[in-house]
Design a protein around this motif. Structure first.
Motif, mmCIF file in Angstrom:
data_model
loop_
_atom_site.group_PDB
_atom_site.id
_atom_site.type_symbol
_atom_site.label_atom_id
_atom_site.label_comp_id
_atom_site.label_asym_id
_atom_site.label_seq_id
_atom_site.Cartn_x
_atom_site.Cartn_y
_atom_site.Cartn_z
ATOM 1 N N GLU A 59 0.829 -1.195 0.000
ATOM 2 C CA GLU A 59 0.000 0.000 0.000
ATOM 3 C C GLU A 59 0.869 1.252 0.000
ATOM 4 O OE1 GLU A 59 -2.245 1.042 3.460
ATOM 5 O OE2 GLU A 59 -0.712 0.324 4.860
ATOM 6 N N GLY A 60 0.337 2.307 -0.603
ATOM 7 C CA GLY A 60 1.028 3.583 -0.581
ATOM 8 C C GLY A 60 0.876 4.242 0.774
ATOM 9 N N VAL A 61 1.963 4.663 1.359
ATOM 10 C CA VAL A 61 1.969 5.283 2.683
ATOM 11 C C VAL A 61 2.050 6.803 2.564
ATOM 12 C CG1 VAL A 61 3.249 5.504 4.844
ATOM 13 C CG2 VAL A 61 3.029 3.266 3.738
ATOM 14 N N SER A 62 2.969 7.268 1.736
ATOM 15 C CA SER A 62 3.204 8.705 1.616
ATOM 16 C C SER A 62 3.931 8.977 0.311
ATOM 17 C CB SER A 62 4.052 9.200 2.793
ATOM 18 O OG SER A 62 4.300 10.592 2.690
ATOM 19 N N TYR A 73 -0.495 11.499 2.406
ATOM 20 C CA TYR A 73 -0.354 10.501 3.471
ATOM 21 C C TYR A 73 -1.620 9.655 3.497
ATOM 22 C CZ TYR A 73 3.417 13.519 5.046
ATOM 23 O OH TYR A 73 4.559 14.263 5.106
ATOM 24 N N THR A 74 -1.445 8.363 3.586
ATOM 25 C CA THR A 74 -2.611 7.530 3.779
ATOM 26 C C THR A 74 -3.224 7.837 5.145
ATOM 27 O OG1 THR A 74 -3.451 5.275 3.532
ATOM 28 C CG2 THR A 74 -1.434 5.534 4.811
ATOM 29 N N HIS A 75 -4.510 7.643 5.257
ATOM 30 C CA HIS A 75 -5.243 8.110 6.439
ATOM 31 C C HIS A 75 -4.644 7.589 7.749
ATOM 32 C CE1 HIS A 75 -8.648 9.398 8.849
ATOM 33 N NE2 HIS A 75 -8.707 8.176 9.355
ATOM 34 N N SER A 76 -4.198 6.346 7.745
ATOM 35 C CA SER A 76 -3.763 5.731 8.998
ATOM 36 C C SER A 76 -2.461 6.316 9.545
ATOM 37 C CB SER A 76 -3.619 4.223 8.818
ATOM 38 O OG SER A 76 -2.612 3.933 7.865
ATOM 39 N N VAL A 77 -1.729 7.077 8.717
ATOM 40 C CA VAL A 77 -0.452 7.616 9.202
ATOM 41 C C VAL A 77 -0.463 9.137 9.298
ATOM 42 C CG1 VAL A 77 0.718 5.653 8.145
ATOM 43 C CG2 VAL A 77 0.743 7.871 6.983
ATOM 44 N N LYS A 78 -1.538 9.771 8.915
ATOM 45 C CA LYS A 78 -1.607 11.236 8.962
ATOM 46 C C LYS A 78 -1.373 11.735 10.376
ATOM 47 C CE LYS A 78 -4.574 12.282 5.019
ATOM 48 N NZ LYS A 78 -5.895 12.784 4.574
ATOM 49 N N GLY A 79 -0.517 12.750 10.481
ATOM 50 C CA GLY A 79 -0.192 13.316 11.780
ATOM 51 C C GLY A 79 0.912 12.579 12.515
ATOM 52 N N ARG A 80 1.310 11.420 11.989
ATOM 53 C CA ARG A 80 2.366 10.635 12.643
ATOM 54 C C ARG A 80 3.617 10.503 11.764
ATOM 55 N NH1 ARG A 80 1.670 5.423 13.698
ATOM 56 N NH2 ARG A 80 0.169 5.012 12.011
ATOM 57 N N PHE A 81 3.443 10.457 10.462
ATOM 58 C CA PHE A 81 4.558 10.284 9.526
ATOM 59 C C PHE A 81 4.786 11.582 8.752
ATOM 60 C CE2 PHE A 81 4.226 5.385 8.695
ATOM 61 C CZ PHE A 81 4.209 5.160 10.059
ATOM 62 N N THR A 82 6.055 11.829 8.412
ATOM 63 C CA THR A 82 6.408 12.994 7.608
ATOM 64 C C THR A 82 7.415 12.589 6.542
ATOM 65 O OG1 THR A 82 6.097 14.452 9.508
ATOM 66 C CG2 THR A 82 7.303 15.347 7.627
ATOM 67 N N ILE A 83 7.098 12.920 5.297
ATOM 68 C CA ILE A 83 8.019 12.648 4.200
ATOM 69 C C ILE A 83 8.788 13.919 3.876
ATOM 70 C CG2 ILE A 83 6.323 13.195 2.395
ATOM 71 C CD1 ILE A 83 7.554 10.890 0.733
ATOM 72 N N SER A 84 10.060 13.753 3.538
ATOM 73 C CA SER A 84 10.878 14.894 3.140
ATOM 74 C C SER A 84 12.001 14.399 2.257
ATOM 75 C CB SER A 84 11.442 15.622 4.373
ATOM 76 O OG SER A 84 12.300 14.773 5.110
ATOM 77 N N MET A 135 8.832 8.622 11.161
ATOM 78 C CA MET A 135 7.663 7.927 11.689
ATOM 79 C C MET A 135 7.649 8.082 13.200
ATOM 80 S SD MET A 135 7.765 4.461 9.354
ATOM 81 C CE MET A 135 9.218 3.822 10.158
ATOM 82 N N THR A 136 6.581 8.609 13.735
ATOM 83 C CA THR A 136 6.437 8.786 15.176
ATOM 84 C C THR A 136 5.185 8.088 15.665
ATOM 85 O OG1 THR A 136 5.196 10.856 14.941
ATOM 86 C CG2 THR A 136 7.597 11.018 15.053
ATOM 87 N N ASN A 137 5.098 7.924 16.987
ATOM 88 C CA ASN A 137 3.943 7.268 17.604
ATOM 89 C C ASN A 137 3.596 5.974 16.861
ATOM 90 O OD1 ASN A 137 1.814 6.837 19.339
ATOM 91 N ND2 ASN A 137 0.405 8.183 18.221
ATOM 92 N N LEU A 138 4.597 5.157 16.661
ATOM 93 C CA LEU A 138 4.404 3.935 15.879
ATOM 94 C C LEU A 138 3.475 2.965 16.586
ATOM 95 C CD1 LEU A 138 8.030 3.629 14.559
ATOM 96 C CD2 LEU A 138 5.977 3.591 13.121
ATOM 97 N N LYS A 139 2.713 2.246 15.780
ATOM 98 C CA LYS A 139 1.740 1.292 16.277
ATOM 99 C C LYS A 139 2.061 -0.088 15.717
ATOM 100 C CE LYS A 139 -1.762 4.930 16.138
ATOM 101 N NZ LYS A 139 -3.097 5.329 15.629
ATOM 102 N N PRO A 140 1.615 -1.142 16.391
ATOM 103 C CA PRO A 140 1.879 -2.496 15.871
ATOM 104 C C PRO A 140 1.392 -2.678 14.432
ATOM 105 C CG PRO A 140 1.139 -2.626 18.130
ATOM 106 C CD PRO A 140 1.011 -1.183 17.730
#
Length: 124
Positions: free
Chosen positions: A46-49, A60-71, A83-88
């Protein structure tokens, strides 16, 4: 030889952070739109960012918005995924990709060059 090489993956506890890097060789990343994808076991990639060639547009895919930043750092010919506030559920192999379009795409067919992937495991 045109090549993308990811690094920065690993094992992290829930709530932790990682920064993935993707270094290009053989071509210049600022001529390309760039994307990060991931594939979890038993699931489709799946596309993440992604980030457009001009850096003006990001996705950003919905599940990572506000947690991941591309640069990207064109001087280093490298694209990053912070990637911050990582989840399982973020556990997956992460891939970077480069495509010739001006705007980036959340879909694989928008990209011509792919890295080999780096494993991210989020677990306590």
């Amino acid at each position: 030889q045109l090549q993308l090489v990811e690094s920065g993956g690993g094992l992290v506890q829930p709530g932790g952070s990682l920064r993935l890097s993707c270094a290009a060789s053989g071509f210049t990343l600022d001529d390309y739109a760039l994307g990060w994808f991931r594939q979890a076991p038993g699931k489709e990639r799946e596309g993440v960012s992604c980030i457009s060639r001009s850096d003006r547009t990001t996705y950003y895919t919905h599940s990572v918005k506000g947690r991941f930043t591309i640069s990207r750092d064109n001087a280093k010919n490298t694209v990053y995924l912070q990637m911050t506030n990582l989840k399982p559920e973020d556990t997956a192999v992460y891939y970077c990709a480069a495509g010739p379009g001006y705007y980036c795409s959340a879909y694989e067919n928008g990209y011509d060059y792919w890295g080999q992937g780096t494993q991210v495991t989020v677990s306590s």
